[in-house]
Design an enzyme around this catalytic site. Structure first.
Site, PDB file in Angstrom:
ATOM      1  N   GLY A  31       0.843  -1.205   0.000  1.00  0.00           N
ATOM      2  CA  GLY A  31       0.000   0.000   0.000  1.00  0.00           C
ATOM      3  C   GLY A  31       0.872   1.247   0.000  1.00  0.00           C
ATOM      4  N   GLY A  87       0.257  -0.860   6.312  1.00  0.00           N
ATOM      5  CA  GLY A  87      -0.800   0.136   6.402  1.00  0.00           C
ATOM      6  C   GLY A  87      -2.115  -0.511   6.808  1.00  0.00           C
ATOM      7  N   ALA A  88      -3.168   0.291   6.848  1.00  0.00           N
ATOM      8  CA  ALA A  88      -4.502  -0.240   7.175  1.00  0.00           C
ATOM      9  C   ALA A  88      -5.549   0.706   6.612  1.00  0.00           C
ATOM     10  CB  ALA A  88      -4.670  -0.372   8.678  1.00  0.00           C
ATOM     11  N   ASP A  89      -6.762   0.192   6.469  1.00  0.00           N
ATOM     12  CA  ASP A  89      -7.869   1.012   5.962  1.00  0.00           C
ATOM     13  C   ASP A  89      -8.709   1.586   7.095  1.00  0.00           C
ATOM     14  OD1 ASP A  89      -7.188   0.451   3.233  1.00  0.00           O
ATOM     15  OD2 ASP A  89      -7.843  -1.579   3.671  1.00  0.00           O
ATOM     16  N   LYS A  99      -7.913  -4.392   6.612  1.00  0.00           N
ATOM     17  CA  LYS A  99      -6.907  -4.198   5.570  1.00  0.00           C
ATOM     18  C   LYS A  99      -7.406  -4.818   4.265  1.00  0.00           C
ATOM     19  CE  LYS A  99      -2.684  -5.107   6.328  1.00  0.00           C
ATOM     20  NZ  LYS A  99      -2.446  -3.963   5.417  1.00  0.00           N
ATOM     21  N   GLY A 100      -6.694  -4.502   3.173  1.00  0.00           N
ATOM     22  CA  GLY A 100      -6.972  -5.223   1.938  1.00  0.00           C
ATOM     23  C   GLY A 100      -7.447  -4.394   0.767  1.00  0.00           C
ATOM     24  N   GLU A 108      -0.487 -10.464   3.715  1.00  0.00           N
ATOM     25  CA  GLU A 108      -0.161  -9.529   4.804  1.00  0.00           C
ATOM     26  C   GLU A 108      -0.418 -10.182   6.161  1.00  0.00           C
ATOM     27  OE1 GLU A 108      -1.121  -5.258   2.613  1.00  0.00           O
ATOM     28  OE2 GLU A 108      -2.753  -6.351   3.516  1.00  0.00           O
ATOM     29  N   LYS A 126      -7.849   7.233   9.313  1.00  0.00           N
ATOM     30  CA  LYS A 126      -8.148   5.788   9.360  1.00  0.00           C
ATOM     31  C   LYS A 126      -8.672   5.336  10.727  1.00  0.00           C
ATOM     32  CE  LYS A 126      -6.084   5.016   5.242  1.00  0.00           C
ATOM     33  NZ  LYS A 126      -4.856   4.278   5.089  1.00  0.00           N
TER      34      LYS A 126
HETATM   35  C1  5RP Z   1      -3.224  -3.494   1.045  1.00  0.00           C
HETATM   36  C2  5RP Z   1      -3.533  -2.931   2.372  1.00  0.00           C
HETATM   37  C3  5RP Z   1      -3.027  -1.538   2.646  1.00  0.00           C
HETATM   38  O1  5RP Z   1      -2.025  -1.630   3.608  1.00  0.00           O
HETATM   39  C4  5RP Z   1      -4.167  -0.685   3.135  1.00  0.00           C
HETATM   40  O2  5RP Z   1      -5.170  -0.705   2.140  1.00  0.00           O
HETATM   41  C5  5RP Z   1      -3.709   0.761   3.360  1.00  0.00           C
HETATM   42  O3  5RP Z   1      -3.300   1.329   2.161  1.00  0.00           O
HETATM   43  P1  5RP Z   1      -2.698   2.796   2.086  1.00  0.00           P
HETATM   44  O4  5RP Z   1      -1.485   2.829   2.945  1.00  0.00           O
HETATM   45  O5  5RP Z   1      -2.391   2.982   0.620  1.00  0.00           O
HETATM   46  O6  5RP Z   1      -3.749   3.761   2.568  1.00  0.00           O
HETATM   47  O7  5RP Z   1      -4.126  -3.530   3.215  1.00  0.00           O
HETATM   48  O8  5RP Z   1      -3.837  -4.746   0.870  1.00  0.00           O
END
Ligand code: 5RP
Length: 234
Positions: A31, A87-89, A99-100, A108, A126
Site C-alpha cells: 500500500g 498500512g490499514a484502511d 486491511k486489503g 499480509e 483511518k
Molecule cells: C493493502 C492494504 C493496505 O495496507 C491498506 O489498504 C492501506 O493502504 P494505504 O497505505 O495505501 O492507505 O491492506 O492490501
C-alpha cells in the site's frame, strides 16, 4: 490523497524505518503508506549500510524493495520475523484493523502472524470508533465459490461486490490467482463473530479483519506529529 495525508503517511513510514535494527528480519507491507516505509528503509540501507532481510507481502512490495536495495528472503528461509509493518484502511479503539484495499490481505496476515511485533501505519483519517462504517471488508475467495459466498454475506447483512479490475476486463485477480469480494456491512460491531463465520465458509481463503495482531499503531497527525498507541499486555 491530500498533501497533509501524504505527509502523515511519510512521517509514520520514516518512524517505523527508524525502529529497524541491524540483522532484523522485517515483514514489508503493501500500500502507499507501507511503500513510503520501504523507501525510508531503503535509504537507511544505502546511507548507513544497514543489513536487514525483508519478507514482502505482495508482488508490489517485492518489486519496490528490490528497487530500493533491500535484500529479500522468504518464510521458508526465515519463518520467524522480528518485526512487520503495514498500512490499514480502518483501525478501531481495540487496535482491530481492516486491511486489503490493495488485495494483499492474505499474504499480509500470514507475514504479520509470524512477526514478534506488528506495527500498523496510518494517518488519522483511518481511526474509527466502529469498523466497517466507511470501508468494505475485503475477502479473498476461490472463484467457483463466488455466488454461494455472496449469498452467505447477504444473510449476514452485508452487501458484497466482486472487485473488478481497472485496467483489465473482469475481476481483480490476487497475487494468489484468486478473486476478491468487498463486503459493505452497516458496521462490524462483533469482528470475532464475522471472523469465525467467514473462516468456516468453504471457499473463503482469508479476509481483511486483523484481530489481536497489531502490537502497536503509529498514527500520523495532520499537525505533523506521530502518535504511538501500544497494545496493552496483560
Ligand atoms: C493493502 C492494504 C493496505 O495496507 C491498506 O489498504 C492501506 O493502504 P494505504 O497505505 O495505501 O492507505 O491492506 O492490501
Amino acid at each position: 490523497m491530500s498533501d497533509l495525508q501524504k505527509a502523515a503517511k511519510r512521517a509514520v513510514g520514516q518512524r517505523v524505518a527508524s525502529m529497524i535494527a541491524p540483522g532484523m528480519v522485517v515483514g514489508l507491507g503493501t500500500g502507499s503508506t507501507a511503500a513510503l516505509a520501504i523507501e525510508a528503509l531503503g535509504e537507511r540501507v544505502k546511507k548507513e549500510g544497514l543489513r536487514i532481510l525483508g519478507v514482502p507481502t505482495s508482488f508490489a512490495s517485492e518489486r519496490l524493495a528490490r528497487e530500493v536495495g533491500i535484500e529479500l528472503t522468504t518464510l521458508d528461509q526465515h519463518p520467524d520475523l522480528d518485526i512487520a509493518f503495514d498500512g490499514a484502511d480502518e483501525v478501531d479503539p481495540n487496535l482491530t484493523v481492516i486491511k486489503g484495499r490493495g488485495a494483499a490481505q492474505t499474504r499480509e496476515k500470514i507475514v504479520a502472524a509470524q512477526a514478534k511485533q506488528f506495527i500498523v501505519l496510518v494517518d488519522e483519517s483511518k481511526m474509527v470508533d466502529v469498523l466497517g462504517t466507511k470501508m468494505p471488508l475485503p475477502i479473498e475467495i476461490v472463484p467457483m465459490a463466488a455466488t454461494p459466498i455472496m449469498n452467505k454475506l447477504r444473510q449476514m447483512g452485508a452487501e458484497p461486490e466482486l472487485r473488478m479490475g481497472l485496467k483489465k476486463d473482469g475481476p481483480v485477480v490476487s497475487d494468489q490467482g484468486l478473486w476478491i469480494l468487498d463486503a459493505m456491512f452497516d458496521k462490524i460491531t462483533n469482528p470475532e463473530h464475522v471472523n469465525t463465520v467467514l473462516l468456516h465458509t468453504p471457499g473463503v481463503v482469508d479476509h481483511g479483519l486483523f484481530i489481536g495482531m497489531a502490537t502497536e499503531v503509529l498514527v500520523g497527525k495532520n499537525d505533523g506529529t506521530v502518535e504511538r498507541i501500544v497494545r496493552a499486555t496483560h
